[in-house]
Scaffold this motif. Structure first.
Motif, PDB file in Angstrom:
ATOM      1  N   VAL A  82     -10.251 -12.076   2.368  1.00 33.60           N
ATOM      2  CA  VAL A  82     -10.185 -10.812   3.103  1.00 33.60           C
ATOM      3  C   VAL A  82     -11.489 -10.601   3.861  1.00 33.60           C
ATOM      4  N   PRO A  83     -11.392 -10.296   5.151  1.00 34.52           N
ATOM      5  CA  PRO A  83     -12.620  -9.985   5.892  1.00 34.52           C
ATOM      6  C   PRO A  83     -13.144  -8.601   5.500  1.00 34.52           C
ATOM      7  N   GLU A  84     -14.376  -8.322   5.854  1.00 31.92           N
ATOM      8  CA  GLU A  84     -14.967  -7.015   5.581  1.00 31.92           C
ATOM      9  C   GLU A  84     -14.231  -5.951   6.399  1.00 31.92           C
ATOM     10  N   GLY A  85     -14.268  -4.729   5.907  1.00 30.95           N
ATOM     11  CA  GLY A  85     -13.632  -3.631   6.613  1.00 30.95           C
ATOM     12  C   GLY A  85     -12.333  -3.230   5.935  1.00 30.95           C
ATOM     13  N   PRO A  86     -11.595  -2.332   6.556  1.00 28.27           N
ATOM     14  CA  PRO A  86     -10.353  -1.861   5.949  1.00 28.27           C
ATOM     15  C   PRO A  86      -9.288  -2.956   5.928  1.00 28.27           C
ATOM     16  N   LEU A  87      -8.401  -2.856   4.967  1.00 26.11           N
ATOM     17  CA  LEU A  87      -7.321  -3.837   4.845  1.00 26.11           C
ATOM     18  C   LEU A  87      -6.235  -3.563   5.868  1.00 26.11           C
ATOM     19  N   SER A  88      -5.632  -4.630   6.342  1.00 25.29           N
ATOM     20  CA  SER A  88      -4.496  -4.471   7.251  1.00 25.29           C
ATOM     21  C   SER A  88      -3.249  -4.131   6.439  1.00 25.29           C
ATOM     22  N   GLN A  89      -2.235  -3.663   7.123  1.00 20.84           N
ATOM     23  CA  GLN A  89      -0.989  -3.334   6.446  1.00 20.84           C
ATOM     24  C   GLN A  89      -0.370  -4.599   5.847  1.00 20.84           C
ATOM     25  N   TYR A  90      -0.460  -5.706   6.567  1.00 13.42           N
ATOM     26  CA  TYR A  90       0.086  -6.967   6.071  1.00 13.42           C
ATOM     27  C   TYR A  90      -0.601  -7.377   4.761  1.00 13.42           C
ATOM     28  N   MET A  91      -1.919  -7.276   4.719  1.00 19.56           N
ATOM     29  CA  MET A  91      -2.644  -7.667   3.515  1.00 19.56           C
ATOM     30  C   MET A  91      -2.293  -6.735   2.358  1.00 19.56           C
ATOM     31  N   GLY A  92      -2.137  -5.448   2.637  1.00 20.04           N
ATOM     32  CA  GLY A  92      -1.723  -4.506   1.602  1.00 20.04           C
ATOM     33  C   GLY A  92      -0.364  -4.869   1.029  1.00 20.04           C
ATOM     34  N   GLU A  93       0.558  -5.286   1.884  1.00 22.31           N
ATOM     35  CA  GLU A  93       1.883  -5.707   1.419  1.00 22.31           C
ATOM     36  C   GLU A  93       1.785  -6.970   0.579  1.00 22.31           C
ATOM     37  N   GLN A  94       0.908  -7.894   0.952  1.00 25.65           N
ATOM     38  CA  GLN A  94       0.721  -9.127   0.182  1.00 25.65           C
ATOM     39  C   GLN A  94       0.161  -8.820  -1.212  1.00 25.65           C
TER      40      GLN A  94
END
Length: 103
Positions: A82-94
Motif C-alpha cells: 500500500v502506498p502512503e496516503g489514504p486507501l483507495s476504494q479498491y484496496m478497501g474492498e480487497q
C-alpha cells in the motif's frame, strides 16, 4: 491506545443500553399480576431503545474513524503493498474480502 479505550467504552455503552431494553421486556412479566408495571416496562424499553440507537451510531462513527486513521497500517500488516496516503476504494474492498475469508 486512546482510540481502543474509546471504542471499548462505546461498546460498553451499547451493552448497557441493550441491557436496559432487556429489563423493559422482563418488567412485562409482573404485568400479569399488577397492570401498572406495563408503564414501567414500556418506559424502560423506549429509553433503552433510544440509547441503543445513539450508542450504535457513535460506535459506528468511531470505528470508521479508527479505520480511516489506521487503514494503511492494517493493510501493510496483512501483507498488502500500500502506498502512503489514504486507501483507495479498491484496496478497501480487497482488505474486506481478505478479512472475511480469514476470519
Amino acid at each position: 491506545m486512546y482510540k481502543q479505550q474509546t471504542l471499548r467504552a462505546a461498546r460498553d455503552r451499547i451493552d448497557a443500553s441493550v441491557g436496559l431494553s432487556g429489563w423493559g421486556v422482563l418488567c412485562l412479566v409482573p404485568a400479569l399480576w399488577w397492570w401498572p408495571s406495563v408503564f414501567i416496562a414500556v418506559g424502560l424499553f423506549v429509553v433503552g431503545y433510544r440509547q441503543t440507537r445513539d450508542a450504535v451510531e457513535a460506535f459506528a462513527q468511531l470505528a470508521e474513524s479508527a479505520y480511516d486513521l489506521r487503514g494503511a497500517t492494517l493493510a501493510r500488516e496483512l501483507g498488502f503493498d500500500v502506498p502512503e496516503g489514504p486507501l483507495s476504494q479498491y484496496m478497501g474492498e480487497q482488505i474486506t474480502a481478505h478479512l472475511r475469508k480469514h476470519s
